[in-house]
Design an enzyme around this catalytic site. Structure first.
Site, PDB file in Angstrom:
ATOM      1  N   GLU A  32      31.777 106.644 -45.597  1.00 42.33           N
ATOM      2  CA  GLU A  32      33.163 106.767 -46.037  1.00 42.33           C
ATOM      3  C   GLU A  32      33.822 107.989 -45.380  1.00 42.33           C
ATOM      4  O   GLU A  32      34.950 107.913 -44.900  1.00 42.33           O
ATOM      5  CB  GLU A  32      33.234 106.879 -47.564  1.00 42.33           C
ATOM      6  CG  GLU A  32      32.917 105.604 -48.321  1.00 42.33           C
ATOM      7  CD  GLU A  32      33.982 104.532 -48.146  1.00 42.33           C
ATOM      8  OE1 GLU A  32      35.084 104.833 -47.641  1.00 42.33           O
ATOM      9  OE2 GLU A  32      33.702 103.374 -48.516  1.00 42.33           O
ATOM     10  N   TYR A  90      37.043 105.936 -53.537  1.00 45.88           N
ATOM     11  CA  TYR A  90      38.471 105.646 -53.401  1.00 45.88           C
ATOM     12  C   TYR A  90      39.211 105.919 -54.713  1.00 45.88           C
ATOM     13  O   TYR A  90      40.343 106.408 -54.705  1.00 45.88           O
ATOM     14  CB  TYR A  90      38.683 104.204 -52.938  1.00 45.88           C
ATOM     15  CG  TYR A  90      38.788 104.088 -51.443  1.00 45.88           C
ATOM     16  CD1 TYR A  90      40.012 103.849 -50.812  1.00 45.88           C
ATOM     17  CD2 TYR A  90      37.662 104.244 -50.636  1.00 45.88           C
ATOM     18  CE1 TYR A  90      40.110 103.762 -49.437  1.00 45.88           C
ATOM     19  CE2 TYR A  90      37.748 104.154 -49.252  1.00 45.88           C
ATOM     20  CZ  TYR A  90      38.973 103.921 -48.662  1.00 45.88           C
ATOM     21  OH  TYR A  90      39.072 103.844 -47.290  1.00 45.88           O
ATOM     22  N   CYS A 116      32.434 102.711 -52.069  1.00 39.42           N
ATOM     23  CA  CYS A 116      33.765 102.226 -51.693  1.00 39.42           C
ATOM     24  C   CYS A 116      34.679 102.135 -52.906  1.00 39.42           C
ATOM     25  O   CYS A 116      35.872 102.415 -52.817  1.00 39.42           O
ATOM     26  CB  CYS A 116      33.649 100.875 -51.004  1.00 39.42           C
ATOM     27  SG  CYS A 116      35.224 100.281 -50.339  1.00 39.42           S
ATOM     28  N   TYR A 156      44.882 102.903 -55.442  1.00 44.69           N
ATOM     29  CA  TYR A 156      43.567 103.433 -55.779  1.00 44.69           C
ATOM     30  C   TYR A 156      43.573 104.372 -56.980  1.00 44.69           C
ATOM     31  O   TYR A 156      42.498 104.730 -57.481  1.00 44.69           O
ATOM     32  CB  TYR A 156      42.965 104.116 -54.547  1.00 44.69           C
ATOM     33  CG  TYR A 156      42.757 103.114 -53.441  1.00 44.69           C
ATOM     34  CD1 TYR A 156      41.838 102.083 -53.585  1.00 44.69           C
ATOM     35  CD2 TYR A 156      43.529 103.145 -52.283  1.00 44.69           C
ATOM     36  CE1 TYR A 156      41.669 101.125 -52.602  1.00 44.69           C
ATOM     37  CE2 TYR A 156      43.362 102.199 -51.282  1.00 44.69           C
ATOM     38  CZ  TYR A 156      42.439 101.193 -51.453  1.00 44.69           C
ATOM     39  OH  TYR A 156      42.282 100.238 -50.486  1.00 44.69           O
ATOM     40  N   ASP A 194      40.607  99.312 -41.509  1.00 45.51           N
ATOM     41  CA  ASP A 194      40.326  98.929 -42.893  1.00 45.51           C
ATOM     42  C   ASP A 194      40.421  97.417 -43.068  1.00 45.51           C
ATOM     43  O   ASP A 194      39.680  96.828 -43.855  1.00 45.51           O
ATOM     44  CB  ASP A 194      41.293  99.645 -43.842  1.00 45.51           C
ATOM     45  CG  ASP A 194      40.737  99.761 -45.255  1.00 45.51           C
ATOM     46  OD1 ASP A 194      39.525 100.001 -45.400  1.00 45.51           O
ATOM     47  OD2 ASP A 194      41.517  99.607 -46.216  1.00 45.51           O
TER      48      ASP A 194
END
Length: 220
Positions: A205, A139, A135, A163, A44
């Site tokens: 993802e 999330y 993204c 998140y 990440d």
């Protein structure tokens, strides 16, 4: 129906697969392997470097001042705010943050970043905006779902809180608004390209979480 709501509906199967993935189910329960999470955090860190570049390219392509500001701020957040989250976990794992940022990207990470960079360089701002949205939105969706059932003392609570936070939700909404406005300016062909980019990045993802869970590297 708003264009982004259509995208969300079209990604329903992908979203179900993401929520059902053992990485996210075990993260919610606090039982996810520390090795798998360390692998994820290193990858990440690499991903966010590329994502920040994509956002910066989006700022350069943006047609209006508000969109320039939004993409510029998002690029800064990708580097500064989320780096702080990574640093906390990487320290606990005994991994130097600078070493993590210089690690070798996995096939999933490299493919995802390269797809977005290629989109940023060769496609329109509208298509780029659609590509960066998963993204944010996925999330937020996962963070909220996990946050609703996470038990006290979960080792991964800091990740969950990041998140599931309202400020992240607000940033996601601003990006959705930008995509909806871009879709209004786009014709049918460009809208189709926006949808394709959104769904491809949603697939990436899933692949990113799956790669981390199985700690996949290059096969040869």
């Amino acid at each position: 129906m708003a264009f982004t709501n259509q995208l969300w509906r079209d990604a329903a199967q992908l979203r179900r697969a993401i929520h059902a993935h053992p990485f996210n189910k075990e993260l919610a329960a606090g039982t996810l392997s520390r090795d798998a999470f360390a692998h994820y955090m290193i990858q990440d860190s690499l991903y966010l470097q590329g994502y920040a570049r994509v956002l910066a390219l989006g700022a350069a392509k943006a047609p209006a001042a508000d969109e320039i500001l939004e993409f510029s701020k998002a690029a800064e957040v990708a580097i500064l705010v989320e780096r702080a989250l990574h640093a906390g976990y990487l320290t606990q794992f005994g991994i130097d943050a600078r070493e993590a940022e210089a690690a070798n990207p996995t096939p999933a990470c490299e493919a995802y970043v390269n797809f977005m960079l290629a989109t940023a360089i060769t496609d329109s701002f509208s298509v780029l905006a659609a590509a960066i949205l998963p993204c944010f939105w996925l999330y937020l969706d996962v963070g909220r779902a996990i946050g609703a059932k996470s038990k006290p003392g979960n080792f991964y609570q800091a990740w969950i809180n990041t998140y599931a936070d309202e400020s992240f939700a607000a940033a996601t909404q601003r990006m959705k608004d930008i995509v909806d406005l871009a879709a209004k300016r786009a014709g049918p062909k460009e809208q189709a390209s926006m949808k394709a980019a959104f769904l491809r990045c949603a697939q990436y993802e899933w692949m990113f979480w799956d790669s981390a869970y199985h700690r996949r590297g290059w096969p040869i």
